[in-house]
Design a protein around this motif. Sequence first.
Motif, PDB file in Angstrom:
ATOM      1  N   LEU A 155       0.606   8.778  -2.816  1.00  0.00           N
ATOM      2  CA  LEU A 155       0.994   8.125  -1.737  1.00  0.00           C
ATOM      3  C   LEU A 155       0.985   6.508  -2.259  1.00  0.00           C
ATOM      4  CD1 LEU A 155      -1.241   9.477   1.182  1.00  0.00           C
ATOM      5  CD2 LEU A 155       1.264   9.749   0.811  1.00  0.00           C
ATOM      6  N   ASP A 156       2.057   6.065  -2.497  1.00  0.00           N
ATOM      7  CA  ASP A 156       2.069   4.693  -3.109  1.00  0.00           C
ATOM      8  C   ASP A 156       2.429   3.629  -1.930  1.00  0.00           C
ATOM      9  OD1 ASP A 156       2.201   2.378  -4.862  1.00  0.00           O
ATOM     10  OD2 ASP A 156       3.749   3.232  -6.327  1.00  0.00           O
ATOM     11  N   GLU A 157       1.249   3.093  -1.632  1.00  0.00           N
ATOM     12  CA  GLU A 157       1.249   2.119  -0.294  1.00  0.00           C
ATOM     13  C   GLU A 157       2.167   2.854   0.980  1.00  0.00           C
ATOM     14  OE1 GLU A 157       2.225  -1.823  -1.111  1.00  0.00           O
ATOM     15  OE2 GLU A 157       1.433  -1.847  -2.972  1.00  0.00           O
ATOM     16  N   PRO A 158       1.466   3.799   1.237  1.00  0.00           N
ATOM     17  CA  PRO A 158       1.941   4.749   2.168  1.00  0.00           C
ATOM     18  C   PRO A 158       2.075   3.990   3.874  1.00  0.00           C
ATOM     19  CG  PRO A 158      -0.124   5.448   2.120  1.00  0.00           C
ATOM     20  CD  PRO A 158       0.118   4.524   0.850  1.00  0.00           C
ATOM     21  N   PRO A 168       7.125   7.662  -2.929  1.00  0.00           N
ATOM     22  CA  PRO A 168       7.177   6.376  -3.571  1.00  0.00           C
ATOM     23  C   PRO A 168       6.801   5.176  -2.748  1.00  0.00           C
ATOM     24  CG  PRO A 168       9.078   7.369  -3.480  1.00  0.00           C
ATOM     25  CD  PRO A 168       8.369   8.253  -2.933  1.00  0.00           C
ATOM     26  N   GLN A 169       6.696   4.084  -3.497  1.00  0.00           N
ATOM     27  CA  GLN A 169       6.473   2.886  -2.795  1.00  0.00           C
ATOM     28  C   GLN A 169       7.696   2.207  -1.984  1.00  0.00           C
ATOM     29  OE1 GLN A 169       4.849  -0.238  -5.525  1.00  0.00           O
ATOM     30  NE2 GLN A 169       4.633  -1.775  -3.782  1.00  0.00           N
ATOM     31  N   GLU A 170       8.809   2.515  -2.725  1.00  0.00           N
ATOM     32  CA  GLU A 170      10.174   1.942  -2.260  1.00  0.00           C
ATOM     33  C   GLU A 170      10.756   2.876  -1.032  1.00  0.00           C
ATOM     34  OE1 GLU A 170      11.946  -0.776  -3.004  1.00  0.00           O
ATOM     35  OE2 GLU A 170      10.255  -1.346  -4.499  1.00  0.00           O
ATOM     36  N   LYS A 210      -0.257  -0.128 -10.676  1.00  0.00           N
ATOM     37  CA  LYS A 210      -0.563   1.300 -10.099  1.00  0.00           C
ATOM     38  C   LYS A 210       0.829   2.038  -9.993  1.00  0.00           C
ATOM     39  CE  LYS A 210      -1.343  -1.520  -6.243  1.00  0.00           C
ATOM     40  NZ  LYS A 210      -0.997  -2.773  -6.994  1.00  0.00           N
ATOM     41  N   THR A 211       1.800   1.351  -9.461  1.00  0.00           N
ATOM     42  CA  THR A 211       3.005   2.273  -9.531  1.00  0.00           C
ATOM     43  C   THR A 211       3.368   2.863 -10.973  1.00  0.00           C
ATOM     44  OG1 THR A 211       4.033   0.949  -7.667  1.00  0.00           O
ATOM     45  CG2 THR A 211       5.580   2.247  -8.843  1.00  0.00           C
ATOM     46  N   THR A 212       3.245   1.854 -11.889  1.00  0.00           N
ATOM     47  CA  THR A 212       3.588   2.344 -13.194  1.00  0.00           C
ATOM     48  C   THR A 212       2.743   3.690 -13.763  1.00  0.00           C
ATOM     49  OG1 THR A 212       4.165   0.135 -14.159  1.00  0.00           O
ATOM     50  CG2 THR A 212       3.678   1.810 -15.654  1.00  0.00           C
TER      51      THR A 212
HETATM   52 MG   LIG Z   1       3.495  -0.885  -6.835  1.00  0.00          MG
END
Ligand SMILES: [Mg+2]
Lengths: 253, 308
Positions: free
Chosen positions: B158-161, B84-86, B44-46
Amino acid sequence: MNLHAMRAIYLFEMARAGRTVLQSIIAPVISTSLYFVVFGAAIGSRMQAIDGVSFGSFIVPGLIMLSLLTQSISNASFGIYFPKFTGTIYEVLSAPVAPFEIVVGYVGAAATKSIILALIILATAGLFVPIEVQHPFWMLLFLVLTAVTFSLFGFIIGIWADGFEKLQLVPLLIVTPLTFLGGSFYSITMLPPVWQKVALLNPVVYLVSGFRWSFFGTADVHVGISVIMTLVFLAICLGIITWIFKTGYRLKN
Amino acid sequence: MQNIISVANLSKVYASGFEALKDVSLDIQRGEIFALLGPNGAGKTTLISIICGLVNPSTGTVLADGDNVVTEYRAARSRIGLVPQELTTDAFETVLATVTFSRGLFGKPPNPAHIEKILRELSLWDKRDSRLRTLSGGMKRRVMIAKALSHEPEILFLDEPTAGVDVELRRDMWEVVRQLRESGVTIILTTHYIEEAEEMADRIGVIHRGRIILIEEKAELMRKLGKKQLTLQLQEPLHAIPDGLGAYGLALGDGGNELIYSYDADAEQKGIADVLGALGKAGIHFKDLQTSQRSLEEIFVSLVSERS
Ligand SMILES: [Mg+2]
Ligand SMILES: Nc1ncnc2c1ncn2[C@@H]1O[C@H](COP(=O)(O)OP(=O)(O)OP(=O)(O)O)[C@@H](O)[C@H]1O
């Protein structure tokens, strides 16, 4: 051209320095003063004048170059390394900014800071020894060229470094020795003939020599050669940075 | 143009040799909320990172509103906001400074009124002069959202908001996302909270081991895969399903106290009426009944386990 972005990066970097203004100004002022106490007053009083310039005055351009080089490198390398390290670089990479604009922002700020610093050191030196600048235009040109070139070099180091040790490594192992051996505190004509030849391989020699010429009108190598060598180094750095952004080296997976 | 993002035959092989995306094609429609689901490491993040310019694609193309994200990156990226997720923030910056910085970075002229509006919506206005390191994790997450919204993107990733965000704040964020959609922003989100996708998304995509294994309207997905169950609490326990009811595929539960009827959402009306009629004829009485639908989570788990 994304002027807003260049401005944003530049101001961000300048603000970062603003928070540590004490360290970034007081420290070099103190160390410069120490150099003058040691070299200028204590040792300098026993030294002969070089090319008709008293030793105390003679070392001023070298001292400024020393700080200019190390500060340009450390400002620029830290400026780009830190967001890489914390991950905030994601935002710059995802923004509609061209590599050129990123470089102008980061390198411009780093160079500005080290030029301001160089001028502060020059002013501090003026408190200890008489200083005259014969070619002010060339002095400023060398200042700017050197600051920009070595900020570019620092930028490359900041991208290449994948740990704090590497960030320290290049300045410590390469730049500081080159600067000390580059005639900051002496004329390379004072070296034995063989070492004079070797010294010509050291890029810092050309910077210090050209810079010193702008003060006193005397130089180890012709000032034109100094300018050319600086420009060559600048072009090499620009080439490497172009390659970095083209390939995403150490910036993108 | 209907598709605001168009991903075609995208693959990614990392320097390690790991193939994180395999021939991914995906279209995102203008104005929708698209939820991308998948287990850890699915890619997903990629995928998001390639679209946003953080990762170089190995092969394939991505268009954002018609502009190639690699060759016409300036036009493409100026439309895209990324959270981003981080959680990464400049510890020593203030909230207001960092959000203002983002707007400039994306080439937009200063607009303090817009920044104020965003900070107020995300309940960050009171914290505008706080340094980021003094904020809690949930607040930092909101700052990152504010940064992404500062430049008025048309497309928001929104990556894992809502990872690590408490229930109340999660509801607030859903509300913000809904308002954004209302205002015409296309939203692509990833999440591990299935109920979030179920609650928010118009369409759902499932990615597994670098491949998209399903893309479907949420309602359609629920209809297709969402088996329903009717549970009847009987007045008198049964020991076996009476003969006349064999055709309905009934099952007994709770030691014979419950009768369970599973049916497709399609067959809904007629099926239930028939079953209840048949039960009446067979003289079986019940005191209570419930229907339940398989959640997206169950659907998702069964999809993924079929493949592995
Ligand atoms: Mg991810
Ligand atoms: N820089 C990298 N080098 C090598 N492999 C990587 C790199 N980044 C990610 N991967 C691998 O690619 C795969 C997909 O990672 P990705 O971060 O896209 O997953 P994800 O779906 O976002 O997972 P999560 O739900 O945990 O966030 C993982 O197996 C991961 O280990």
